[in-house]
Design an enzyme around this catalytic site. Structure first.
Site, PDB file in Angstrom:
ATOM      1  N   HIS A 307       0.858  -1.193   0.000  1.00 30.20           N
ATOM      2  CA  HIS A 307       0.000   0.000   0.000  1.00 30.20           C
ATOM      3  C   HIS A 307       0.887   1.234   0.000  1.00 30.20           C
ATOM      4  O   HIS A 307       1.940   1.267   0.609  1.00 30.20           O
ATOM      5  CB  HIS A 307      -0.905   0.020   1.244  1.00 30.20           C
ATOM      6  CG  HIS A 307      -2.078   0.923   1.081  1.00 30.20           C
ATOM      7  ND1 HIS A 307      -1.997   2.270   1.297  1.00 30.20           N
ATOM      8  CD2 HIS A 307      -3.340   0.678   0.686  1.00 30.20           C
ATOM      9  CE1 HIS A 307      -3.177   2.815   1.067  1.00 30.20           C
ATOM     10  NE2 HIS A 307      -4.018   1.868   0.692  1.00 30.20           N
ATOM     11  N   ASP A 364      -7.867  -5.220  -0.086  1.00 24.54           N
ATOM     12  CA  ASP A 364      -8.343  -6.145  -1.135  1.00 24.54           C
ATOM     13  C   ASP A 364      -7.981  -7.598  -0.874  1.00 24.54           C
ATOM     14  O   ASP A 364      -8.474  -8.483  -1.586  1.00 24.54           O
ATOM     15  CB  ASP A 364      -7.762  -5.713  -2.485  1.00 24.54           C
ATOM     16  CG  ASP A 364      -8.322  -4.362  -2.913  1.00 24.54           C
ATOM     17  OD1 ASP A 364      -7.540  -3.434  -3.125  1.00 24.54           O
ATOM     18  OD2 ASP A 364      -9.563  -4.246  -2.975  1.00 24.54           O
TER      19      ASP A 364
HETATM   20  C1  SDX Z   1      -6.120  -0.012  -3.046  1.00 24.95           C
HETATM   21  O1  SDX Z   1      -4.378   4.528  -2.223  1.00 24.95           O
HETATM   22  C2  SDX Z   1      -5.295   3.923  -1.626  1.00 24.95           C
HETATM   23  O2  SDX Z   1      -5.739   4.314  -0.553  1.00 24.95           O
HETATM   24  C3  SDX Z   1      -5.836   2.674  -2.356  1.00 24.95           C
HETATM   25  C4  SDX Z   1      -6.859   1.864  -1.569  1.00 24.95           C
HETATM   26  C5  SDX Z   1      -8.156   2.623  -1.356  1.00 24.95           C
HETATM   27  O3  SDX Z   1      -8.868   2.304  -0.399  1.00 24.95           O
HETATM   28  O4  SDX Z   1      -8.501   3.483  -2.237  1.00 24.95           O
HETATM   29  O5  SDX Z   1      -6.334   1.474  -0.324  1.00 24.95           O
HETATM   30  C6  SDX Z   1      -7.254   0.611  -2.347  1.00 24.95           C
HETATM   31  O6  SDX Z   1      -5.884   0.309  -4.186  1.00 24.95           O
HETATM   32  C7  SDX Z   1      -5.255  -0.985  -2.317  1.00 24.95           C
HETATM   33  C8  SDX Z   1      -4.064  -1.510  -3.168  1.00 24.95           C
HETATM   34  C9  SDX Z   1      -4.586  -2.619  -4.077  1.00 24.95           C
HETATM   35  N1  SDX Z   1      -3.529  -2.985  -5.050  1.00 24.95           N
HETATM   36  C10 SDX Z   1      -2.878  -4.160  -4.926  1.00 24.95           C
HETATM   37  O7  SDX Z   1      -3.036  -4.955  -4.020  1.00 24.95           O
HETATM   38  C11 SDX Z   1      -1.894  -4.452  -6.065  1.00 24.95           C
HETATM   39  C12 SDX Z   1      -0.595  -5.002  -5.505  1.00 24.95           C
HETATM   40  N2  SDX Z   1       0.104  -3.942  -4.783  1.00 24.95           N
HETATM   41  C13 SDX Z   1       0.962  -3.102  -5.511  1.00 24.95           C
HETATM   42  O8  SDX Z   1       1.022  -3.094  -6.838  1.00 24.95           O
HETATM   43  C14 SDX Z   1       1.540  -1.917  -4.742  1.00 24.95           C
HETATM   44  O9  SDX Z   1       1.862  -2.356  -3.486  1.00 24.95           O
HETATM   45  C15 SDX Z   1       0.650  -0.698  -4.655  1.00 24.95           C
HETATM   46  C16 SDX Z   1       0.224  -0.261  -6.009  1.00 24.95           C
HETATM   47  C17 SDX Z   1      -0.514  -0.969  -3.798  1.00 24.95           C
HETATM   48  C18 SDX Z   1       1.494   0.423  -4.017  1.00 24.95           C
HETATM   49  O10 SDX Z   1       2.481   0.719  -4.880  1.00 24.95           O
HETATM   50  P1  SDX Z   1       3.664   1.773  -4.519  1.00 24.95           P
HETATM   51  O11 SDX Z   1       3.418   2.447  -3.222  1.00 24.95           O
HETATM   52  O12 SDX Z   1       3.848   2.627  -5.719  1.00 24.95           O
HETATM   53  O13 SDX Z   1       4.888   0.823  -4.271  1.00 24.95           O
HETATM   54  P2  SDX Z   1       5.888   0.422  -5.396  1.00 24.95           P
HETATM   55  O14 SDX Z   1       5.148  -0.139  -6.564  1.00 24.95           O
HETATM   56  O15 SDX Z   1       6.833   1.560  -5.605  1.00 24.95           O
HETATM   57  O16 SDX Z   1       6.676  -0.800  -4.703  1.00 24.95           O
HETATM   58  C19 SDX Z   1       7.713  -0.578  -3.764  1.00 24.95           C
HETATM   59  C20 SDX Z   1       8.510  -1.876  -3.753  1.00 24.95           C
HETATM   60  C21 SDX Z   1       8.946  -2.303  -5.158  1.00 24.95           C
HETATM   61  O17 SDX Z   1      10.102  -3.096  -5.008  1.00 24.95           O
HETATM   62  P3  SDX Z   1      11.568  -2.379  -5.177  1.00 24.95           P
HETATM   63  O18 SDX Z   1      11.549  -1.624  -6.468  1.00 24.95           O
HETATM   64  O19 SDX Z   1      11.718  -1.487  -3.958  1.00 24.95           O
HETATM   65  O20 SDX Z   1      12.531  -3.553  -5.170  1.00 24.95           O
HETATM   66  O21 SDX Z   1       7.684  -2.948  -3.275  1.00 24.95           O
HETATM   67  C22 SDX Z   1       7.490  -3.892  -4.306  1.00 24.95           C
HETATM   68  C23 SDX Z   1       7.835  -3.202  -5.596  1.00 24.95           C
HETATM   69  O22 SDX Z   1       8.252  -4.123  -6.588  1.00 24.95           O
HETATM   70  N3  SDX Z   1       6.071  -4.287  -4.255  1.00 24.95           N
HETATM   71  C24 SDX Z   1       5.629  -5.525  -4.371  1.00 24.95           C
HETATM   72  C25 SDX Z   1       4.239  -5.446  -4.195  1.00 24.95           C
HETATM   73  N4  SDX Z   1       3.891  -4.183  -3.994  1.00 24.95           N
HETATM   74  C26 SDX Z   1       5.023  -3.460  -4.025  1.00 24.95           C
HETATM   75  N5  SDX Z   1       6.272  -6.706  -4.614  1.00 24.95           N
HETATM   76  C27 SDX Z   1       5.500  -7.793  -4.670  1.00 24.95           C
HETATM   77  N6  SDX Z   1       4.140  -7.817  -4.496  1.00 24.95           N
HETATM   78  C28 SDX Z   1       3.496  -6.658  -4.265  1.00 24.95           C
HETATM   79  N7  SDX Z   1       2.177  -6.649  -4.118  1.00 24.95           N
END
Ligand code: SDX
Length: 429
Positions: A307, A364
């Site tokens: 998140h 989720d």
């Molecule tokens: C919602 O914003 C809100 O409030 C949203 C929400 C709401 O109520 O409106 O809470 C609802 O959208 C919840 C999120 C649902 N999405 C997912 O579950 C999809 C999976 N999660 C991600 O794609 C990610 O965690 C996000 C999109 C939720 C957050 O992305 P960020 O903050 O931009 O983080 P990032 O993509 O920059 O990741 C940081 C690191 C990366 O690794 P490094 O580059 O540091 O090595 O964490 C890793 C990412 O690769 N990473 C994950 C991951 N999420 C982040 N690795 C594996 N699995 C994951 N799910």
């Protein structure tokens, strides 16, 4: 905390005011930055950028705090209804009994959709995703209620559109489901409250009446309340940005629905179940999928994990996980996907990759277990998120349009393209 901070750059100085929020959050007001220094800031994804001041929702990502108009969601999930929570978010206070009665009664008045709107369902292909239908239907409401799309809607106009959207979104969702399974529409009833009415429209038919089970109603009530708002998330920011051009509320919400559809946002609840189904089909090998999620080359992410704001735990996920357990136990159902989800959480939370990146289950991760148990089809999971988020979108649009400080949203950029060069006629290329 300083009242102002000083910036000095290229011989230019700028004193920026410091803004403090109710809970002590701090912001540097850089409104004058470009004019005073010629510089802009760069913040892809806006993780460090505040777009507005808002009195609607407060969350603390480190402490796992989420409050709607100051009230902890744990209390609202336990004691409130979705309609009452919608009133709280939109109007800023818990309604008096008379206020709630008037608000709730208006849902009946606005529960049906215009008869002509039913033609849309025939025009969509049977493979249409319910989010495409929902977005189109909401935007089309501007055509069926044209008197509501004024540039400067009155308070009464906004109140009416708010109840229209909150009430009709259920009907549109249920009708799109009925269309997808080739059954006749079941119309809303005035003797049923918000959640039972939706469930009845979804699962009753001319040949069988749907037995409304309180455990199911309570689980969906909690799910909708927990999804009702989440400050400046992607879809809510979309609603505010579109509304800042003075686009009407129907158009703004329609855009928010499309933003929510993305699998990184509200589409994640569908993606989580698809992921759990894949793991189940693959013998439940959670370690294999944890390893895949850590391998950047795989392009695989643990959906429902991580998140932008919550860096310890998503308070909603905790409640939803407990509600999923309770619902399955009360209904005597064993869902292997819940077992897999719990093992996945356990494995990930012990893994250094997830711990160091502060990746925990989000809203989720478990919500789909409840939706599956209720019988909501997988492709409607994002629609359920949209139904839940409707009050938040409306509340933020209303707050934005009523704020005299609101300006049309127009971010800047840093250009990285070609420098100036001349046109070359095609015969000389
Ligand atoms: C919602 O914003 C809100 O409030 C949203 C929400 C709401 O109520 O409106 O809470 C609802 O959208 C919840 C999120 C649902 N999405 C997912 O579950 C999809 C999976 N999660 C991600 O794609 C990610 O965690 C996000 C999109 C939720 C957050 O992305 P960020 O903050 O931009 O983080 P990032 O993509 O920059 O990741 C940081 C690191 C990366 O690794 P490094 O580059 O540091 O090595 O964490 C890793 C990412 O690769 N990473 C994950 C991951 N999420 C982040 N690795 C594996 N699995 C994951 N799910």
């Amino acid at each position: 905390m300083p009242e102002r901070i000083s910036l000095a750059i290229d011989g230019k100085k700028l004193d920026c005011p410091v803004i403090a929020g109710t809970e002590g959050e701090k912001a540097i007001d850089i409104t004058e930055l470009r004019a005073a220094t010629g510089y802009i800031t760069m913040d892809p994804g806006f993780g460090n950028t505040g777009s507005c001041k808002s009195a609607i929702t407060y969350l603390d990502g480190d402490k796992g705090v989420l409050r709607y108009r100051g009230i902890p969601i744990e209390q609202l999930a336990e004691k409130s209804t979705f309609v009452e929570t919608a009133y709280l978010l939109i109007y800023g206070h818990l309604p008096q009994p008379k206020e709630l009665d008037v608000f709730s009664s208006a849902f009946n008045e606005h529960s049906m959709i215009h008869e002509d709107m039913k033609n849309f369902f025939n025009a969509f292909s049977s493979s249409a995703h319910p989010m495409a239908i929902l977005s189109a239907m909401v935007c089309s409401m501007s055509a069926y209620y044209p008197t509501m799309i004024k540039e400067n809607p009155s308070k009464g106009d906004i109140d009416r559109i708010a109840v229209q959207l909150l009430s009709k979104v259920r009907t549109i969702a249920a009708f799109s489901y009925k269309k997808s399974i080739g059954e006749p529409f079941v119309h809303p009833r005035h003797d049923l409250r918000y959640v039972p009415n939706f469930l009845n429209m979804m699962f009753s038919s001319p040949t069988k009446s749907y037995k409304i089970v309180d455990e199911v109603v309570q689980a969906l009530r909690v799910l909708l309340i927990l999804h009702a708002d989440h400050e400046q998330n992607c879809s809510t920011s979309t609603v505010r940005l579109v509304g800042s051009s003075h686009a009407n509320l129907y158009a703004s919400i329609s855009a928010g629905i499309c933003a929510l559809w993305g699998p990184l946002h509200g589409g994640a609840n569908q993606a989580v179940i698809e992921m759990l189904q894949e793991i189940h089909a693959d013998g439940g090998k959670v370690d294999k999928y944890v390893a895949r999620a850590k391998d950047k080359a795989s392009g695989f992410r643990l959906m429902g994990f991580g998140h932008r704001v919550y860096k310890n735990f998503d308070p909603r996920a905790r409640i939803i996980k407990q509600k999923a357990d309770e619902l399955l136990n009360k209904l005597g159902i064993h869902d292997p996907l819940l077992d897999i989800a719990k093992r996945l959480e356990e494995a990930a939370l012990k893994d250094e990759y997830f711990v160091t990146r502060k990746l925990y289950p989000n809203v989720d991760f478990y919500s789909g277990i409840i939706l599956r148990t209720i019988g909501i089809p997988l492709r409607m999971f994002p629609v359920m998120f949209a139904i839940g988020r409707m009050p938040g979108w409306i509340a933020h649009w209303k707050e934005m349009i009523e704020d005299p400080a609101t300006k049309i949203g127009r971010p800047s950029q840093i250009y990285t393209g070609e420098s100036k060069h001349n046109y070359v006629p095609i015969e000389k290329r």
